[in-house]
Write a protein that holds these residues in place. Sequence first.
Motif, PDB file in Angstrom:
ATOM      1  N   GLN A  93      30.258  -8.815  22.074  1.00  0.00           N
ATOM      2  CA  GLN A  93      30.036  -8.447  20.571  1.00  0.00           C
ATOM      3  C   GLN A  93      31.314  -7.655  20.268  1.00  0.00           C
ATOM      4  OE1 GLN A  93      26.496  -7.568  18.524  1.00  0.00           O
ATOM      5  NE2 GLN A  93      26.709  -9.762  19.213  1.00  0.00           N
ATOM      6  N   GLU A  94      31.667  -6.728  20.852  1.00  0.00           N
ATOM      7  CA  GLU A  94      32.900  -6.019  20.659  1.00  0.00           C
ATOM      8  C   GLU A  94      34.091  -6.925  20.068  1.00  0.00           C
ATOM      9  OE1 GLU A  94      34.246  -2.733  19.305  1.00  0.00           O
ATOM     10  OE2 GLU A  94      32.966  -2.161  20.721  1.00  0.00           O
ATOM     11  N   LYS A  95      34.373  -8.080  20.978  1.00  0.00           N
ATOM     12  CA  LYS A  95      35.370  -8.869  20.812  1.00  0.00           C
ATOM     13  C   LYS A  95      35.121  -9.767  19.467  1.00  0.00           C
ATOM     14  CE  LYS A  95      37.797 -12.996  22.612  1.00  0.00           C
ATOM     15  NZ  LYS A  95      37.845 -14.001  23.692  1.00  0.00           N
ATOM     16  N   GLU A  96      33.870 -10.146  18.942  1.00  0.00           N
ATOM     17  CA  GLU A  96      33.455 -10.703  17.963  1.00  0.00           C
ATOM     18  C   GLU A  96      33.499 -10.172  16.757  1.00  0.00           C
ATOM     19  OE1 GLU A  96      29.699 -13.151  15.975  1.00  0.00           O
ATOM     20  OE2 GLU A  96      29.924 -13.032  18.156  1.00  0.00           O
ATOM     21  N   ALA A  97      33.262  -8.460  16.811  1.00  0.00           N
ATOM     22  CA  ALA A  97      33.348  -7.657  15.799  1.00  0.00           C
ATOM     23  C   ALA A  97      34.626  -7.440  15.341  1.00  0.00           C
ATOM     24  CB  ALA A  97      32.533  -6.329  16.127  1.00  0.00           C
ATOM     25  N   ASN A  98      35.779  -7.296  16.192  1.00  0.00           N
ATOM     26  CA  ASN A  98      37.061  -6.938  15.947  1.00  0.00           C
ATOM     27  C   ASN A  98      37.723  -8.213  15.148  1.00  0.00           C
ATOM     28  OD1 ASN A  98      37.266  -4.505  16.701  1.00  0.00           O
ATOM     29  ND2 ASN A  98      37.300  -5.068  19.227  1.00  0.00           N
ATOM     30  N   SER A  99      37.272  -9.446  15.565  1.00  0.00           N
ATOM     31  CA  SER A  99      37.677 -10.517  14.845  1.00  0.00           C
ATOM     32  C   SER A  99      37.207 -10.763  13.256  1.00  0.00           C
ATOM     33  CB  SER A  99      37.390 -11.845  15.827  1.00  0.00           C
ATOM     34  OG  SER A  99      35.987 -12.206  15.807  1.00  0.00           O
ATOM     35  N   GLN A 100      36.055 -10.214  13.190  1.00  0.00           N
ATOM     36  CA  GLN A 100      35.220 -10.227  11.862  1.00  0.00           C
ATOM     37  C   GLN A 100      35.713  -9.191  11.013  1.00  0.00           C
ATOM     38  OE1 GLN A 100      33.341 -12.498  10.651  1.00  0.00           O
ATOM     39  NE2 GLN A 100      32.982 -13.807  12.615  1.00  0.00           N
ATOM     40  N   ILE A 101      36.076  -8.149  11.399  1.00  0.00           N
ATOM     41  CA  ILE A 101      36.466  -6.713  10.763  1.00  0.00           C
ATOM     42  C   ILE A 101      37.643  -6.924   9.853  1.00  0.00           C
ATOM     43  CG2 ILE A 101      37.339  -5.234  12.406  1.00  0.00           C
ATOM     44  CD1 ILE A 101      35.678  -2.911  11.154  1.00  0.00           C
ATOM     45  N   PHE A 102      38.602  -7.691  10.191  1.00  0.00           N
ATOM     46  CA  PHE A 102      40.031  -7.758   9.899  1.00  0.00           C
ATOM     47  C   PHE A 102      40.231  -7.885   8.479  1.00  0.00           C
ATOM     48  CE2 PHE A 102      39.787 -12.284   9.836  1.00  0.00           C
ATOM     49  CZ  PHE A 102      40.708 -12.829   8.980  1.00  0.00           C
ATOM     50  N   MET A 103      39.020  -8.874   7.798  1.00  0.00           N
ATOM     51  CA  MET A 103      39.480  -9.050   6.337  1.00  0.00           C
ATOM     52  C   MET A 103      38.997  -7.795   5.439  1.00  0.00           C
ATOM     53  SD  MET A 103      40.497 -10.805   3.900  1.00  0.00           S
ATOM     54  CE  MET A 103      41.097 -12.333   4.893  1.00  0.00           C
ATOM     55  N   ALA A 104      37.953  -7.103   5.997  1.00  0.00           N
ATOM     56  CA  ALA A 104      37.345  -5.718   5.307  1.00  0.00           C
ATOM     57  C   ALA A 104      38.322  -4.775   5.234  1.00  0.00           C
ATOM     58  CB  ALA A 104      36.159  -5.460   5.942  1.00  0.00           C
ATOM     59  N   GLU A 105      38.952  -4.586   6.418  1.00  0.00           N
ATOM     60  CA  GLU A 105      40.182  -3.670   6.489  1.00  0.00           C
ATOM     61  C   GLU A 105      41.314  -4.013   5.642  1.00  0.00           C
ATOM     62  OE1 GLU A 105      39.606  -1.888  11.344  1.00  0.00           O
ATOM     63  OE2 GLU A 105      40.655  -3.976  10.799  1.00  0.00           O
ATOM     64  N   ASN A 106      41.695  -5.272   5.313  1.00  0.00           N
ATOM     65  CA  ASN A 106      42.913  -5.905   4.635  1.00  0.00           C
ATOM     66  C   ASN A 106      42.453  -5.566   3.215  1.00  0.00           C
ATOM     67  OD1 ASN A 106      45.242  -7.255   4.182  1.00  0.00           O
ATOM     68  ND2 ASN A 106      43.952  -9.032   3.466  1.00  0.00           N
ATOM     69  N   TYR A 107      41.096  -5.548   3.005  1.00  0.00           N
ATOM     70  CA  TYR A 107      40.752  -5.298   1.285  1.00  0.00           C
ATOM     71  C   TYR A 107      40.595  -3.775   1.314  1.00  0.00           C
ATOM     72  CZ  TYR A 107      38.801  -9.868   0.212  1.00  0.00           C
ATOM     73  OH  TYR A 107      38.932 -11.338  -0.171  1.00  0.00           O
ATOM     74  N   PHE A 108      40.325  -2.977   2.231  1.00  0.00           N
ATOM     75  CA  PHE A 108      40.469  -1.546   2.306  1.00  0.00           C
ATOM     76  C   PHE A 108      41.831  -1.089   2.063  1.00  0.00           C
ATOM     77  CE2 PHE A 108      41.045   2.736   4.185  1.00  0.00           C
ATOM     78  CZ  PHE A 108      39.981   3.344   3.699  1.00  0.00           C
ATOM     79  N   GLU A 109      42.796  -1.729   2.643  1.00  0.00           N
ATOM     80  CA  GLU A 109      44.270  -1.382   2.633  1.00  0.00           C
ATOM     81  C   GLU A 109      44.779  -1.480   1.237  1.00  0.00           C
ATOM     82  OE1 GLU A 109      46.229  -3.359   5.807  1.00  0.00           O
ATOM     83  OE2 GLU A 109      45.268  -2.096   7.381  1.00  0.00           O
ATOM     84  N   LYS A 110      44.197  -2.691   0.515  1.00  0.00           N
ATOM     85  CA  LYS A 110      44.751  -3.082  -1.025  1.00  0.00           C
ATOM     86  C   LYS A 110      43.659  -2.223  -1.740  1.00  0.00           C
ATOM     87  CE  LYS A 110      46.060  -7.640   0.883  1.00  0.00           C
ATOM     88  NZ  LYS A 110      45.754  -9.054   0.252  1.00  0.00           N
ATOM     89  N   ASP A 111      42.962  -1.287  -1.268  1.00  0.00           N
ATOM     90  CA  ASP A 111      42.230  -0.476  -2.416  1.00  0.00           C
ATOM     91  C   ASP A 111      41.092  -1.348  -3.247  1.00  0.00           C
ATOM     92  OD1 ASP A 111      43.379   1.519  -1.705  1.00  0.00           O
ATOM     93  OD2 ASP A 111      44.809   1.828  -3.503  1.00  0.00           O
ATOM     94  N   SER A 112      40.689  -2.484  -2.486  1.00  0.00           N
ATOM     95  CA  SER A 112      39.545  -3.335  -3.012  1.00  0.00           C
ATOM     96  C   SER A 112      38.484  -2.856  -2.238  1.00  0.00           C
ATOM     97  CB  SER A 112      40.115  -4.797  -2.780  1.00  0.00           C
ATOM     98  OG  SER A 112      41.031  -5.181  -3.278  1.00  0.00           O
ATOM     99  N   PHE A 113      37.871  -1.839  -2.769  1.00  0.00           N
ATOM    100  CA  PHE A 113      36.827  -0.980  -2.012  1.00  0.00           C
ATOM    101  C   PHE A 113      35.450  -1.753  -1.953  1.00  0.00           C
ATOM    102  CE2 PHE A 113      39.827   2.474  -2.978  1.00  0.00           C
ATOM    103  CZ  PHE A 113      40.282   2.551  -1.768  1.00  0.00           C
ATOM    104  N   ASN A 114      35.083  -2.341  -3.275  1.00  0.00           N
ATOM    105  CA  ASN A 114      33.805  -2.966  -3.231  1.00  0.00           C
ATOM    106  C   ASN A 114      33.820  -4.237  -2.247  1.00  0.00           C
ATOM    107  OD1 ASN A 114      31.706  -2.030  -4.764  1.00  0.00           O
ATOM    108  ND2 ASN A 114      33.339  -2.286  -6.746  1.00  0.00           N
ATOM    109  N   LEU A 115      34.904  -5.129  -2.360  1.00  0.00           N
ATOM    110  CA  LEU A 115      35.097  -6.216  -1.147  1.00  0.00           C
ATOM    111  C   LEU A 115      34.998  -5.788   0.084  1.00  0.00           C
ATOM    112  CD1 LEU A 115      37.637  -8.285  -3.523  1.00  0.00           C
ATOM    113  CD2 LEU A 115      35.023  -8.680  -3.173  1.00  0.00           C
ATOM    114  N   ALA A 116      35.891  -4.581   0.300  1.00  0.00           N
ATOM    115  CA  ALA A 116      35.589  -4.132   1.659  1.00  0.00           C
ATOM    116  C   ALA A 116      34.176  -3.683   2.204  1.00  0.00           C
ATOM    117  CB  ALA A 116      36.756  -3.024   1.615  1.00  0.00           C
ATOM    118  N   ILE A 117      33.575  -3.258   1.457  1.00  0.00           N
ATOM    119  CA  ILE A 117      32.094  -2.723   1.861  1.00  0.00           C
ATOM    120  C   ILE A 117      31.465  -4.036   1.900  1.00  0.00           C
ATOM    121  CG2 ILE A 117      30.257  -1.561   0.928  1.00  0.00           C
ATOM    122  CD1 ILE A 117      32.172   0.498  -0.381  1.00  0.00           C
TER     123      ILE A 117
END
Length: 228
Positions: free
Chosen positions: A58-82
């Motif tokens: 689960q941890e491995k899969e979650a880490n592979s899934q979260i990367f795009m949300a983190e990418n949106y967060f870094e770009k201040d695209s907060f709605n997409l990140a959430i």
Amino acid sequence: MTKKKTEQVDNLQELESALTKTEQFIEDNQKIISYVVGGLILVVAVFLGFKKFYVQPQEKEANSQIFMAENYFEKDSFNLAINGDGNYLGFLDIIDDYGITKAANRAKYYTGISYLHLGQYEEALDYLNDFKSDDLLLAPVAEGAKGDAYLELGDSDKALKQYKKAYSESKNELTTPVYMMKAAKLLESSDELEQALALYQDIKKQFPTSAEATNADRYIARVKIKMN
């Protein structure tokens, strides 16, 4: 000497008696003890198996899934990140789908900060309060973010409490002077001038190379004028 030898004999007899009683207890309760020991072994085996065959994947899969949300967060695209973008999961999805993982805990932090930027302060507090960390930088930032949310909600007492917690829990050059400054400004605005002055002076003394220290003299002078 005779008295000492007698005491030694008595102690030895007491020890032998205690050992005999223990052996008798084990013998009388052998079946129960076997069940207890077997149960403990089973619990440990189940826990290790659960961790290896469920949590770790689960941890491995979650880490592979979260990367795009983190990418949106870094770009201040907060709605997409959430909420995600329809193709990739958002932080809320990570929390719901992988709740027992470290990635889900991390997603609570990102969600709280995202809501803070979006002006949804109650929601920010909900997720930041659920976030747990002992990281020397992330933990104080989370506490300070709670202070920002409380301040926006008009609760200056709770805001000040959070700022104090943020700069007290982990002393470091990056976050400590930031939250000391926020606390000092809040104290000054509340006419707690002596406390504000002490904090401004502490920033200048303890963190002389920080960005906050460069403005400390100006704030110190301003507070002293107010005090006179």
